[in-house]
Design a protein around this motif. Structure first.
Motif, short mmCIF file in Angstrom:
data_model
loop_
_atom_site.label_atom_id
_atom_site.label_comp_id
_atom_site.label_asym_id
_atom_site.label_seq_id
_atom_site.Cartn_x
_atom_site.Cartn_y
_atom_site.Cartn_z
N THR A 190 -2.38 2.68 -9.07
CA THR A 190 -1.32 2.21 -9.99
C THR A 190 0.02 2.07 -9.30
O THR A 190 0.92 1.46 -9.84
CB THR A 190 -1.13 3.16 -11.19
N HIS A 191 0.18 2.67 -8.12
CA HIS A 191 1.46 2.57 -7.43
C HIS A 191 1.53 1.39 -6.47
O HIS A 191 2.58 1.14 -5.88
CB HIS A 191 1.75 3.85 -6.64
N CYS A 192 0.41 0.73 -6.25
CA CYS A 192 0.41 -0.30 -5.22
C CYS A 192 -0.67 -1.34 -5.47
O CYS A 192 -1.52 -1.16 -6.35
CB CYS A 192 0.23 0.35 -3.84
N GLY A 193 -0.63 -2.40 -4.68
CA GLY A 193 -1.66 -3.42 -4.75
C GLY A 193 -1.21 -4.69 -5.43
O GLY A 193 -0.05 -4.84 -5.79
N THR A 250 0.83 -1.21 0.00
CA THR A 250 0.00 0.00 0.00
C THR A 250 0.87 1.26 0.00
O THR A 250 1.74 1.42 0.85
CB THR A 250 -0.89 0.00 1.26
N CYS A 251 0.58 2.17 -0.95
CA CYS A 251 1.40 3.38 -1.06
C CYS A 251 0.91 4.44 -0.07
O CYS A 251 -0.19 4.32 0.48
CB CYS A 251 1.34 3.90 -2.49
N PRO A 252 1.71 5.47 0.18
CA PRO A 252 1.31 6.50 1.16
C PRO A 252 -0.01 7.19 0.81
O PRO A 252 -0.81 7.48 1.71
CB PRO A 252 2.48 7.49 1.11
N ASP A 271 -5.72 10.73 -13.27
CA ASP A 271 -6.03 10.14 -11.97
C ASP A 271 -4.96 9.14 -11.55
O ASP A 271 -4.34 8.47 -12.39
CB ASP A 271 -7.39 9.45 -12.03
N ARG A 272 -4.76 9.04 -10.24
CA ARG A 272 -3.79 8.08 -9.72
C ARG A 272 -4.22 6.64 -10.04
O ARG A 272 -3.42 5.71 -9.96
CB ARG A 272 -3.68 8.28 -8.21
N ARG A 273 -5.48 6.45 -10.36
CA ARG A 273 -5.97 5.09 -10.63
C ARG A 273 -6.18 4.83 -12.11
O ARG A 273 -6.83 3.86 -12.49
CB ARG A 273 -7.27 4.84 -9.85
ZN ZN Z 1 -1.74 3.27 -3.90
#
Ligand code: ZN
Ligand code: ZN
Ligand code: FE
Length: 778
Positions: free
Chosen positions: A129-132, A105-107, A168-170
């Motif tokens: 997109t940065h985590c998971g 999990t990202c910050p 979007d981050r996602r």
């Molecule tokens: Zn994340």
């Protein structure tokens, strides 16, 4: 000016394209970015200053999950382009870039998790997109939601909007989910009944966590579905719970990992320096083996006899929420019985774990590929030794310095097995599969091979395997040779270790020395090797020296019972019936004659028996003589306890002479070492002191052997590989000693020095097989 920039590495599925777009827009650059073989393609147009700034920002601050391996820029004619776009990738293009590993999990997601006004507040499956999850949910390539286990959760309108919005981050986060459309949590008793209802709870999602935390505080064992499979969890402070968990796992002695809420909590258990903190906080979220505080509030059964604890931080929102509720150190160990493959399917987990787990904290997002936690050991001089390379690292490719002539499947060894698929310069190592004794792990290997070949887009033509005639992986290779038409390539165990270390350092084409010390590997002469001094070059390898052979009384029994190796070494070391004299040592006094005599007979008989040059067994024998361990519960236990017991400040050493051997190779004679230890024991010196001097003697054998090799060959580069180099004390002594003697020591930093790294070396060994054009006559 306009430039085309090609970026290779881990750049897909980690938010790299949106990041590129943000930077380009901020710098006022025009152009586009798109995925496409073999990585990400960027074209930017603007002032020279802006283009340079763009390139340096790309290199200096890529998104957390991205790994840039190669960045190549070439000039283009400016076109007066406007705006910057993210272009869709060409699906199914050949040689599609690799799937990313699962990332913690990202910050940003963590902040949303804890923000009560966010629509994903307290949602245990949020990601971006940065985590998971990535590798563990992918059914087929390329990486797209409908080819993952998320396909059963159609996106809601809100999630769909985020998924399609490049800003979007996602954007294109394939596992994106929210409480409306995504997976849901459930807390079950083994009989499948919902364990508790949280009907009047204002935040229903918190209820299962509170109930789980309460059960854990009551000393119960809970099975928890994580990223790569089920874990068994219990309160790490509760000795009874730890004992029950061990019994249920059928795992004696082997250390258990602990999950703590954050770095502050880690500091209450272990000494955490800046290097260690960075490892703990890494998006790969590995288990880090850290020096334990003497007053650490952890039950002694967690890591008996060891000075380190394996700690990790939460790697999913589910674990964050659970640790928030529990707020204490939690044993979190893989959900399987010792030797079996990790349980990752719900039904299977319930069947296999319900004898030990009283509750199941689970969910309806299937795990497609089981993947154990990774383990890192901070070494001397800022080095990090991988002990297990799995979740968070797999399937990130490693690079060879030169392309392989043919696509390769390398099957690894027998213990801690990983396999590898390789094509060109890319090698993808599998997750940790464990020991091949069990049918379930062999099946996991076969499933894994098919899956990873597909994901990596590799059709192997050569199958590399260990030279051992009886390993299941060897038989599998023989079968694939017969039925699949693969060309088979046996690779000697210690040669593979050496190549594995050299491949990490890009040093396959230069002659090098290798010191490979481990538990056991099949030698070219049929003996059990494990204390080897090799000369390795582009044209092959040669065994130039080794630890002198000693009997391995009882074969596998001698591996399980270190006292047998003490007897074998003392017999070789002491005049006038050494093994008999051994019985006078305190550590052995109460072993009855019925057990000693057959072992003595074995050692002294002229009959055929396994002989070994294993340094692992040398450590075993020393640990037994010092009274540290007579019978091992797991491979390497005695050696780890010897390291833990040894005083690092001791400067004394024992002689480590080299002698001319019967064959070409010279030998390191361990007799003076055991003689010295026996004398010191009789004088009443402590295990701490003798253990320290023992490590110095092993160091001296390494430097002495390398000096001799340099005289013979003129080579100054030394690869250190094999499981014995998971010993930080030995590394801390050996690396500076080799450097002081004018050598360049190379140690593992990408793959384990243990047999988990063999598959990389086996793949590298195939580089001398001729390329297809050279074999037209076949
Ligand atoms: Zn994340
Ligand atoms: Zn949604
Ligand atoms: Fe090995």
């Amino acid at each position: 000016m306009r430039r085309r920039i090609l970026v290779e590495g881990q750049v897909q599925g980690v938010g790299f394209r949106p990041f590129v777009q943000r930077v380009a827009v901020r710098l006022g650059l025009a152009g586009y970015v798109r995925n496409g073989p073999p990585g990400v393609v960027i074209e930017v147009e603007g002032s020279r200053r802006a283009v340079d700034a763009f390139r340096s920002e790309l290199l200096s601050s890529p998104p957390p999950g991205a790994v840039l391996e190669r960045v190549e820029a070439s000039p283009l004619e400016p076109r007066g382009a406007r705006g910057f776009q993210i272009r869709t990738s060409q699906e199914g293009a050949p040689g599609h870039a690799a799937i990313a590993p699962d990332l913690a999990t990202c910050p940003d997601c963590l902040a949303e998790l804890r923000d009560p006004t966010d629509r994903r507040a307290h949602y245990p499956f949020l990601n971006c997109t940065h985590c998971g999850p990535r590798f563990t949910i992918v059914r087929s390539a390329p990486y797209d939601r409908h080819r993952t286990t998320m396909d059963r959760f159609p996106l809601c309108a809100d999630c769909g909007e985020e998924y399609r919005n490049p800003a979007d981050r996602r954007f294109h986060a394939q596992a994106v989910a929210c409480p409306t459309c995504g997976p849901s949590l459930r807390l079950l008793s083994p009989s499948r009944e919902p364990a508790r209802e949280g009907s009047v709870d204002p935040a229903p999602d918190a209820a299962p966590f509170r109930a789980t935390a309460e059960a854990l505080r009551d000393g119960r064992v809970v099975a928890i579905k994580g990223l790569g499979g089920f874990h068994l969890a219990c309160d790490a402070r509760n000795g009874e719970a730890v004992a029950r968990l061990r019994k249920g796992k059928d795992r004696e002695g082997k250390p258990l990992a602990i999950m703590v809420r954050d770095v502050d909590a880690a500091r209450t258990l272990c000494r955490v320096g800046t290097q260690e903190e960075a490892l703990l906080r890494s998006p790969r979220a590995p288990i880090v083996l850290l020096p334990r505080r003497p007053d650490a509030p952890v039950a002694s059964g967690v890591a008996p006899g060891l000075r380190r604890l394996g700690l990790m931080l939460p790697n999913t929102p589910l674990h964050h929420l659970l640790l928030d509720a529990f707020d204490g150190p939690l044993v979190l160990t893989s959900g399987n019985r010792s030797g079996e493959v990790l349980a990752h399917r719900d039904e299977d987990a319930r069947e296999r774990l319900s004898a030990v787990a009283e509750l199941f904290l689970t969910h309806d997002r299937p795990i497609h590929v089981p993947c154990d936690d990774s383990v890192l050991l901070p070494g001397p001089e800022g080095t990090t030794v991988p002990i297990r390379r799995s979740r968070g690292y797999v399937p990130e490719p490693l690079r060879l310095p030169a392309p392989l002539p043919r696509p390769v499947l390398a099957l690894g060894g027998h213990l801690k097995t990983t396999f590898a698929v390789a094509q060109g310069t890319g090698v993808v190592l599998s997750q940790h599969l464990g020991d091949m004794d069990d049918l379930s792990t062999r099946e996991a290997l076969m499933d894994g091979v098919a899956h990873l070949c597909h994901l990596a887009g590799v059709t192997p033509e050569v199958v590399a395997h260990d030279m051992h005639p009886d390993y299941p992986t060897t038989r599998l290779a023989q079968e694939w040779e017969r039925t699949g038409g693969l060309r088979r390539r046996p690779v000697q165990h210690h040669h593979a270790h050496a190549l594995s270390c050299l491949a990490e350092h890009g040093g396959l084409d230069e002659p090098a020395l290798a010191v490979v010390f481990d538990g056991s590997g099949h030698g070219s002469d049929g003996a059990v090797w494990g204390g080897e001094f090799l000369e390795v070059g582009p044209d092959g390898w040669r065994r130039r020296g080794h630890l002198a052979y000693r009997p391995l009384p009882g074969g596998d029994a001698a591996v399980r019972e270190p006292w047998r190796m003490a007897a074998a070494h003392l017999e070789g070391a002491l005049r006038n019936g050494g093994a008999e004299a051994a019985r006078s040592f305190r550590a052995f006094r109460d072993i009855p004659s019925q057990r000693w005599d057959p072992v003595l007979d074995l050692i002294r008989s002229r009959a055929q028996k396994p002989m070994t040059s294993s340094v692992g067994r040398l450590f075993d024998g020393a640990a037994a003589l010092l009274g540290l361990r007579r019978v091992s519960a797991y491979e390497g236990q005695a050696a780890m306890e010897l390291e833990a017991a040894a005083d690092p400040r001791v400067e004394r050493s024992y002689p480590a002479p080299l002698r001319e051997g019967a064959a070409e190779a010279w030998t390191w004679d361990p007799a003076p070492l055991f003689e010295g230890m026996a004398t010191d024991l009789r004088r009443g010196r402590s295990a701490r002191e003798i253990g320290g001097a023992f490590h110095n003697a092993v160091r001296d054998a390494i430097t002495g052997g390398c000096r001799r090799l340099r005289e013979e060959t003129g080579i100054r580069t030394v690869a250190l590989s094999g499981g014995a180099f998971q010993n930080v004390l030995l590394l801390a002594k050996t690396i500076p000693a080799l450097r002081a003697a004018g050598f360049t020591p190379l140690v593992h930093h990408r793959v384990p020095p243990n047999d988990g790294g063999l598959s990389l070396g086996q793949a590298a060994a195939v580089r001398d097989i001729p390329s297809p054009p050279a074999r037209t006559e076949e």
